[in-house]
Design an enzyme around this catalytic site. Structure first.
Site, PDB file in Angstrom:
ATOM      1  N   LYS B  49       0.807  -1.223   0.000  1.00  0.00           N
ATOM      2  CA  LYS B  49       0.000   0.000   0.000  1.00  0.00           C
ATOM      3  C   LYS B  49       0.841   1.274   0.000  1.00  0.00           C
ATOM      4  O   LYS B  49       0.395   2.317  -0.478  1.00  0.00           O
ATOM      5  CB  LYS B  49      -0.920   0.014   1.226  1.00  0.00           C
ATOM      6  CG  LYS B  49      -2.042  -1.007   1.157  1.00  0.00           C
ATOM      7  CD  LYS B  49      -3.181  -0.490   0.318  1.00  0.00           C
ATOM      8  CE  LYS B  49      -4.374  -1.437   0.345  1.00  0.00           C
ATOM      9  NZ  LYS B  49      -5.446  -0.959  -0.558  1.00  0.00           N
ATOM     10  N   SER B 299       1.146  -9.623  -0.707  1.00  0.00           N
ATOM     11  CA  SER B 299       0.793  -8.217  -0.552  1.00  0.00           C
ATOM     12  C   SER B 299       1.214  -7.567   0.763  1.00  0.00           C
ATOM     13  O   SER B 299       1.484  -6.368   0.793  1.00  0.00           O
ATOM     14  CB  SER B 299      -0.713  -8.053  -0.740  1.00  0.00           C
ATOM     15  OG  SER B 299      -1.411  -8.922   0.122  1.00  0.00           O
TER      16      SER B 299
END
Lengths: 318, 318
Positions: B49, B299
């Site tokens: 992110k 991720s």
């Protein structure tokens, strides 16, 4: 001796994992130094032990290879010997106490070794091993008090310095002393000015006491969560430590867990308690590392995660 | 669009971590393919992110930077915006439900963001955010339905292919679709023949259903342990997915935990449930990967370890 570490590195070049060197902005900020972690938790079998076992077995004369190797261990060295022997097409026998965990038995067997069980008294393992050696002429691969095992262990520090350049200080955990001995040989050969520091659990501080008094003082029933560091120094490792190592620090159980938590939470590394011991030394010992380049051997990442995943399974809804 | 991913990569070059690509002999043996894991759990704030947030905020006009940015999130995007804004000397406001965990609040505040609490109803966050934007003219940094956030997210796949070369297939998890969209743009630009596959929890399968029916079908109260993937696609991400993505697979909660266990136990990687979702797709989906070169975006690695370390603390004896 440094030549032997270089030779070990050649032997391991295509066989061992070249493990990554990790850094942390956060750790550098906290300590004021530049800290480089050589992550042997990413090594084959999950610990640096593979390096020593492979280096030792690969050099046995053909006749000894044919007869097979033996060791007694319920930990990382057992798996290291099992895998190294398998890769070298040598039979391996591992002597384990009959109360060893199923996970460890299965892992060692999974690498193709034969397990022979012994009693659970501290002396049972060595007796059973001696008996089998007499019977079958196996070669003992000692977990640490063996020069070829030590040279193999030293290849981790060799790779570290080769990758990041000269260091001012290198920390490694101390159990039987194989890793710190090998590390010290590699460091002295590549950047002789660097200080090599051993870090040991306070609850298994035989190396600390031996180093300070000048004679081997074995630990009696050490109780530490760092299960890879419960063993005591051997005569070979002690001698190398006396020559090469600048100091030995001790850390408490709480400090070990705090260092481990940092490695897991902040650095996302699964590291076993023994592997977190040098970081505990860096964080809580009285070292001067400001503006220094510090290497650290994170020795392994084998830890039972059953309880953790049980907690997670209770959270899911299928 | 690919040019924009390249531009994002230049912006992030000295700021984001160049995360390592990890491999596993064991995983290659099980699958028969060559599997490359791009480990964004090692990214700043512990998840990919950061890439999107930094890329988006860095490109705001000076006037918008001066007024500050806002987002509503209690997860990785909150920390990403907080850190990116801090590095760019921009004020950041994060709207969080008042029942958010102390750990997440502290982490986000630790990066220098201002936290504004809102109610716990699903609509409360957006309402509070809209109110603050009206009042202070903050710029909203959307967690995924924003092209600059998407381009930033695509830089992980860009680095992966740059490092390991051409791939036959790339897998990424699907939540709001920012990561898979960005990944697909990077992959199509660098090796256009490669298939991009999204993997989604069965318990939050809005992207699967949207992809199959051709129109956005949001998830209603999704219940999955992969907390980063509970959000539904946006119109921008859905369009990119329709154009670039070959298929979307779903995986069960048990499969997610099994994949996660493999990553922790065998690969020694602390990965959050969302990050293990693509591996679950590889292991349990019906993909043909034999002799194929397969990339995978892991991720993130932000998971609460409090309970696990509590268990460990009970084992020590000081």
């Amino acid at each position: 001796m440094f030549d032997e570490v270089e030779a070990a590195r050649e032997r391991l070049r295509l066989i061992a994992n070249r493990t990554p060197v990790m850094t942390s902005r956060n750790l550098n900020a906290i300590t004021g130094g530049q800290i480089f972690l050589k992550c042997e938790n990413f090594q084959r079998i999950g610990a640096f032990k593979f390096r020593g076992a492979y280096n030792a077995i690969s050099q046995l004369p053909l006749e000894e290879k044919r007869k097979g190797v033996i060791t007694h261990s319920s930990g990382n060295h057992a798996q290291a010997v099992a895998l190294a022997a398998n890769l070298l097409d040598v039979n391996a026998v591992i002597v384990m106490p009959e109360n060893s965990s199923h996970v460890k038995i299965a892992a060692t067997r999974g690498y193709g070794a034969k397990i022979v069980f012994c009693g659970i008294k501290p002396t049972d393992r060595a007796e059973k091993t001696a008996e089998l050696i007499k019977q079958h002429e196996y070669t003992l691969i000692h977990p640490y008090n063996d020069l070829n095992v030590i040279y193999g262990a030293g290849t981790a520090a060799y790779e570290l310095i080769e990758e990041v350049g000269s260091l001012d200080m290198v920390l490694a955990p101390v159990g039987g002393g194989g890793l710190i001995s090998g590390t010290s040989i590699a460091v002295k050969g590549l950047c002789s000015e660097a200080k090599v520091i051993g870090v040991e659990p306070k609850n298994a501080d035989d190396a600390y006491r031996s180093f300070k008094t000048g004679k081997i003082v074995p630990s009696v029933n050490p109780n530490t969560i760092a299960d890879g560091l419960r063993t005591s120094l051997g005569n070979i490792t002690f001698k190398i430590i006396q020559e090469n190592v600048a100091d030995i620090l001790t850390v408490t159980e709480k400090q070990i867990l705090k260092a481990m938590k940092f490695l897991w939470e902040r650095m996302k590394l699964v590291v076993e308690p023994s592997g977190a011991v040098p970081l505990a030394g860096l964080r809580f010992g009285d070292l001067k590392v400001k503006n220094k380049r510090v290497g650290m051997i994170i020795s392994g990442g084998n830890i039972d995660l059953t309880a953790f995943f049980k907690l997670l399974r209770q959270q899911i809804q299928s």
